[in-house]
Write an enzyme that holds these catalytic residues in place. Structure first.
Site: not given
Length: 117
Positions: A115-117
């Site tokens: 879920n990390c950009l």
């Protein structure tokens, strides 16, 4: 376990360690405390005992679930392992500014959290 193409190398103790474009290890088997220290040094970060505690929690989480935790599971895991005071977003933000889950996973030799950009 190769996760992507090698973008650049980090030289540690005479060994070339492959990194992807975001600085994550291409092969998780290359991780060692010396690798974590070198990755931290690139960001002018000095790893303290508090950093190492979180890195240990991250590595334990990965060994259990075969994925790096996003922020909420990281906060919960740190709280369970290290106590309520350390299991707070503010504590993790002080240790790993910008994105504790992403930066912590990178230093722990784990893949980037989903879920990390």
């Amino acid at each position: 376990m190769a996760s992507s193409e090698i973008y650049r190398y980090l030289s540690i103790e005479g060994k070339k360690i492959g990194l992807d474009p975001e600085g994550f290890l291409v092969d998780m088997g290359d991780w060692s405390p010396a690798v974590a220290e070198a990755l931290a040094a690139e960001e002018e970060r000095i790893l303290t005992e508090d950093h190492w505690e979180v890195i240990e929690v991250l590595r334990d989480f990965y060994s259990r679930y075969e994925m790096a935790p996003a922020m909420r599971p990281l906060v919960k895991s740190v709280g369970l392992a290290l106590g309520a005071e350390k299991g707070k977003s503010l504590h993790l933000m002080r240790l790993f500014p910008d994105s504790p889950a992403k930066v912590g996973a990178r230093l722990a030799g784990l893949p980037k959290p989903a879920n990390c950009l």
